[in-house]
Scaffold this motif. Structure first.
Motif, PDB file in Angstrom:
ATOM      1  N   PHE A   6      -7.499   5.222   6.486  1.00 20.98           N
ATOM      2  CA  PHE A   6      -6.048   5.231   6.262  1.00 20.98           C
ATOM      3  C   PHE A   6      -5.522   3.797   6.224  1.00 20.98           C
ATOM      4  N   ALA A   7      -6.009   2.950   7.131  1.00 23.72           N
ATOM      5  CA  ALA A   7      -5.581   1.546   7.168  1.00 23.72           C
ATOM      6  C   ALA A   7      -5.985   0.827   5.883  1.00 23.72           C
ATOM      7  N   LYS A  32      -3.517   1.811   3.150  1.00 22.38           N
ATOM      8  CA  LYS A  32      -2.209   1.157   3.289  1.00 22.38           C
ATOM      9  C   LYS A  32      -2.292  -0.318   2.915  1.00 22.38           C
ATOM     10  N   GLU A  61      -2.303  -0.678  -0.823  1.00 25.10           N
ATOM     11  CA  GLU A  61      -0.956  -0.496  -1.377  1.00 25.10           C
ATOM     12  C   GLU A  61      -0.139  -1.780  -1.227  1.00 25.10           C
ATOM     13  N   THR A  62      -0.211  -2.398  -0.058  1.00 26.37           N
ATOM     14  CA  THR A  62       0.499  -3.655   0.191  1.00 26.37           C
ATOM     15  C   THR A  62       0.006  -4.746  -0.750  1.00 26.37           C
ATOM     16  N   LEU A  89       3.034  -7.638   6.926  1.00 23.62           N
ATOM     17  CA  LEU A  89       2.461  -6.302   6.816  1.00 23.62           C
ATOM     18  C   LEU A  89       0.947  -6.327   7.035  1.00 23.62           C
ATOM     19  N   GLN A 149      -1.190  -4.243   9.604  1.00 22.42           N
ATOM     20  CA  GLN A 149      -2.078  -3.200   9.107  1.00 22.42           C
ATOM     21  C   GLN A 149      -3.554  -3.486   9.375  1.00 22.42           C
TER      22      GLN A 149
END
Length: 240
Positions: A158-159, A162, A165-166, A206, A210
């Protein structure tokens, strides 16, 4: 042991049968105690059978353990290729982002004359953050890391999602910055420069957040599979 016991029982039974026809006294004795003898033979045969089953179970357990060990060894090798040296690089990227985070203004209105930031300092911060981005991009695109991610836990995958995406969002802004830089021979326009720096600062914050669960989760996974990760002192990007 069970095999020898079974052989002894059958051998004794054959000898006893032959003796019946040779020695009348022995024949009479067998007839008198035939029920007892049959019971003893049955108990002996059952004992030998049970022991044979136990031996088979032990061997089956051993084969299962060997197969399981081979599977774990295969997973460990696969995971080791994913984590060495990539986990150390992730750890360094995380440390760099954390060190840089309080030094980078995150909003455009913070970058004003009089705050002590020169254009060269701001450009240096952008370059450092861009280096973090490129390091992450190389890690996430590495075939060994992608293959080993099958063994990651849900938190780690999951990390990774994310972070990607960033990175995608920052990449699009970076491309705008580079295009603007090509158009202006004197350099990037001030507005674009300030906007890019603000975006870089946001991206860095971020990423620092993350990467925390990803790095800690992968270190825990490495300990579980007894994989050694180099944690010697690192020169975090751009800072001592």
């Amino acid at each position: 042991m069970a095999r020898y016991a079974m052989s002894a029982i059958f051998g004794f039974a054959i000898v006893a049968m032959l003796a019946m026809f040779t020695f009348p006294v022995w024949q009479a004795w067998i007839f008198q105690f035939q029920t007892l003898l049959a019971g003893l033979f049955a108990v002996g045969a059952a004992y030998a059978t049970v022991n044979q089953m136990r031996t088979s179970d032990v061997r089956a357990d051993q084969r299962h353990s060997e197969v399981l060990e081979l599977a774990i060894r295969s997973d460990r090798l696969k995971l080791e290729r994913a984590l060495v040296p990539f986990l150390r690089h992730l750890w360094i990227a995380h440390g760099s982002a954390k060190i840089l985070q309080p030094r980078v203004p995150n909003f455009q209105d913070e970058i004003e004359p009089g705050l002590g930031y020169t254009d060269s300092q701001l450009q240096f911060q952008i370059d450092v953050i861009w280096n973090i981005y490129r390091d992450l991009e190389e890690i996430f695109q590495a075939p060994a890391f992608i293959a080993g991610s099958d063994l990651f836990g849900g938190k780690e995958n999951f990390a990774v999602g994310k972070i990607k995406e960033t990175m995608k969002d920052f990449q699009s802004h970076r491309l705008l910055y580079l295009r603007d830089k090509e158009k202006h021979t004197s350099g990037v326009s001030r507005d674009q420069f300030v906007a890019t720096h603000a975006k870089a600062g946001s991206f860095n914050s971020l990423i620092a957040f993350q990467l925390e669960p990803l790095v800690s989760g992968l270190f825990e996974l490495a300990r579980k599979y007894q994989i050694e990760i180099d944690q010697s002192p690192a020169n975090f990007i751009g800072f001592s």
